[in-house]
Design a protein around this motif. Structure first.
Motif, PDB file in Angstrom:
ATOM      1  N   ASP A 105       0.859  -1.175   0.000  1.00  0.00           N
ATOM      2  CA  ASP A 105       0.000   0.000   0.000  1.00  0.00           C
ATOM      3  C   ASP A 105       0.899   1.230   0.000  1.00  0.00           C
ATOM      4  O   ASP A 105       1.494   1.567   1.016  1.00  0.00           O
ATOM      5  CB  ASP A 105      -0.902  -0.036   1.242  1.00  0.00           C
ATOM      6  CG  ASP A 105      -1.848   1.152   1.325  1.00  0.00           C
ATOM      7  OD1 ASP A 105      -1.744   2.079   0.499  1.00  0.00           O
ATOM      8  OD2 ASP A 105      -2.697   1.153   2.245  1.00  0.00           O
TER       9      ASP A 105
ATOM     10  N   THR B 191      -7.539   0.046  -6.993  1.00  0.00           N
ATOM     11  CA  THR B 191      -7.600  -0.822  -5.813  1.00  0.00           C
ATOM     12  C   THR B 191      -8.403  -0.201  -4.676  1.00  0.00           C
ATOM     13  O   THR B 191      -8.691  -0.885  -3.696  1.00  0.00           O
ATOM     14  CB  THR B 191      -6.194  -1.157  -5.293  1.00  0.00           C
ATOM     15  OG1 THR B 191      -5.508   0.062  -4.945  1.00  0.00           O
ATOM     16  CG2 THR B 191      -5.381  -1.924  -6.336  1.00  0.00           C
ATOM     17  N   VAL B 192      -8.749   1.078  -4.786  1.00  0.00           N
ATOM     18  CA  VAL B 192      -9.534   1.772  -3.759  1.00  0.00           C
ATOM     19  C   VAL B 192     -10.496   2.715  -4.466  1.00  0.00           C
ATOM     20  O   VAL B 192     -10.168   3.302  -5.513  1.00  0.00           O
ATOM     21  CB  VAL B 192      -8.623   2.564  -2.793  1.00  0.00           C
ATOM     22  CG1 VAL B 192      -9.414   3.546  -1.944  1.00  0.00           C
ATOM     23  CG2 VAL B 192      -7.859   1.612  -1.871  1.00  0.00           C
TER      24      VAL B 192
ATOM     25  N   ASP C 228      -2.448   0.613  -4.233  1.00  0.00           N
ATOM     26  CA  ASP C 228      -1.755  -0.639  -3.933  1.00  0.00           C
ATOM     27  C   ASP C 228      -1.044  -1.073  -5.212  1.00  0.00           C
ATOM     28  O   ASP C 228      -1.676  -1.142  -6.280  1.00  0.00           O
ATOM     29  CB  ASP C 228      -2.748  -1.706  -3.486  1.00  0.00           C
ATOM     30  CG  ASP C 228      -3.581  -1.247  -2.298  1.00  0.00           C
ATOM     31  OD1 ASP C 228      -3.133  -1.460  -1.156  1.00  0.00           O
ATOM     32  OD2 ASP C 228      -4.653  -0.662  -2.528  1.00  0.00           O
TER      33      ASP C 228
ATOM     34  N   HIS D   8      -9.749  -2.278   0.299  1.00  0.00           N
ATOM     35  CA  HIS D   8      -8.713  -2.388  -0.735  1.00  0.00           C
ATOM     36  C   HIS D   8      -8.949  -3.659  -1.545  1.00  0.00           C
ATOM     37  O   HIS D   8      -9.390  -4.680  -0.997  1.00  0.00           O
ATOM     38  CB  HIS D   8      -7.318  -2.469  -0.105  1.00  0.00           C
ATOM     39  CG  HIS D   8      -6.869  -1.226   0.583  1.00  0.00           C
ATOM     40  ND1 HIS D   8      -5.823  -0.449   0.123  1.00  0.00           N
ATOM     41  CD2 HIS D   8      -7.315  -0.622   1.713  1.00  0.00           C
ATOM     42  CE1 HIS D   8      -5.654   0.568   0.933  1.00  0.00           C
ATOM     43  NE2 HIS D   8      -6.541   0.491   1.911  1.00  0.00           N
TER      44      HIS D   8
END
Length: 316
Positions: A220, A259-260, A270, A307
């Motif tokens: 991350d 990823t988010v 990430d 995530h």
């Protein structure tokens, strides 16, 4: 390399357990266990692995992680994990872990081993002299050297860089003032980029020691794909150069490259970076983000993670 293997990174979102919240933890297991099974990794890098005390005076250990992998494919994997800097036990929150099907023949954590802590003195205000601030990273970097099935070494660095949240500065009466937020955000960026530099300089040592090392740097990064931390880790303007670390997520279709999700904005914080020798063997990259909740509106408590796992498959 003989056969294929899968390497994944996954911020598992404050994986915690307590005797008083057994039902809540059971609901998390029901969501996370299928996710881990779908990742189907041979090497799994996890962030935000909390450590717990089973009784009031017991030492901290990874109770939640042990229970998560119990009875599943990762239960018998080799494991490396971070400790609280200067201590002999894990921190209460935000530890890093690497789970590997193959033996971990070397492990260490990097915490100001190369980039030393520094001091910063905020600008004086209204003639009053400011006190210097000691600046240190929030948590270590985790390194593991893994002996793959045919004997080659894979070097893995697992990172969780500082989030872009203002660092609270001692002595500031109003921590929500524009000055406090600006200085705190600047300091957060310094921590994030300083730790990216420490990881990059460690990677350069691996390049010095081996002709064509297999290196993966993942985790991350708490920044977008082309922000300063990623560029520092690339080690070159062109990450495909002889000492570059190529961002493998760029091989994912742009529409799925996140990823988010935050307030509707999809971001790739990430990442998985690979040395040329490893990137050349990358056969497939996937981000398992179907149904990923928006962290700005997700219900509390979180059952899974906010995530998405990033998974790369490597061929012989």
């Amino acid at each position: 390399m003989a056969g294929r293997f899968r390497l994944a990174t996954f911020n598992i979102e404050n994986l915690d357990w307590s005797p008083s919240a057994q039902d809540e933890f059971g609901r998390r297991l029901a969501v996370l266990r299928p996710q881990l099974a779908a990742i189907d990794a041979d090497i799994l890098c996890l962030q935000e692995v909390d450590a717990q005390r089973e009784t009031a005076h017991a030492p901290r250990r990874f109770v939640a992680l042990d229970r998560l992998v119990e009875g599943g494919g990762y239960e018998r994997f080799f494991r490396a994990a971070t400790l609280r800097p200067g201590g002999d036990a894990p921190a209460d929150i935000h530890n890093l872990a690497i789970l590997s099907r193959w033996p971990i023949v070397e492990q260490r954590q990097l915490y100001h081993d190369i980039v030393v802590p520094w001091r910063w003195t905020p600008p004086a205000e209204k003639g009053a002299s400011a006190q210097p601030i000691d600046v240190a990273f929030d948590r270590p970097i985790l390194y593991a050297r893994i002996a793959l099935a045919e004997g080659a070494s894979l070097h893995v660095l697992n990172l969780h860089l500082r989030a872009p949240r203002a660092v609270p500065l001692l002595g500031q009466a109003d921590r929500k003032s524009s000055r406090a937020i600006a200085e705190g955000q600047w300091l957060a960026a310094q921590k994030r980029e300083g730790q990216a530099l420490e990881a990059r300089l460690f990677v350069d040592r691996l390049f010095d020691e081996e002709r064509a090392p297999l290196i993966a740097v993942c985790g991350d990064f708490n920044s977008d794909a082309y922000d300063a931390p990623a560029r520092i880790l690339w080690g070159a303007d062109d990450p495909s150069g002889p000492r570059g670390l190529a961002p493998l997520a760029t091989r994912v279709d742009e529409r799925a490259r996140f990823t988010v999700v935050h307030a509707g904005r999809k971001t790739l914080i990430d990442q998985l970076l690979a040395s040329p020798a490893l990137a050349a063997r990358c056969a497939e990259v996937a981000i398992l983000n179907d149904g990923l909740a928006d962290e700005a509106t997700a219900p509390d408590p979180i059952l899974g993670s906010l995530h998405a796992p990033l998974v790369a498959t490597f061929r012989a």
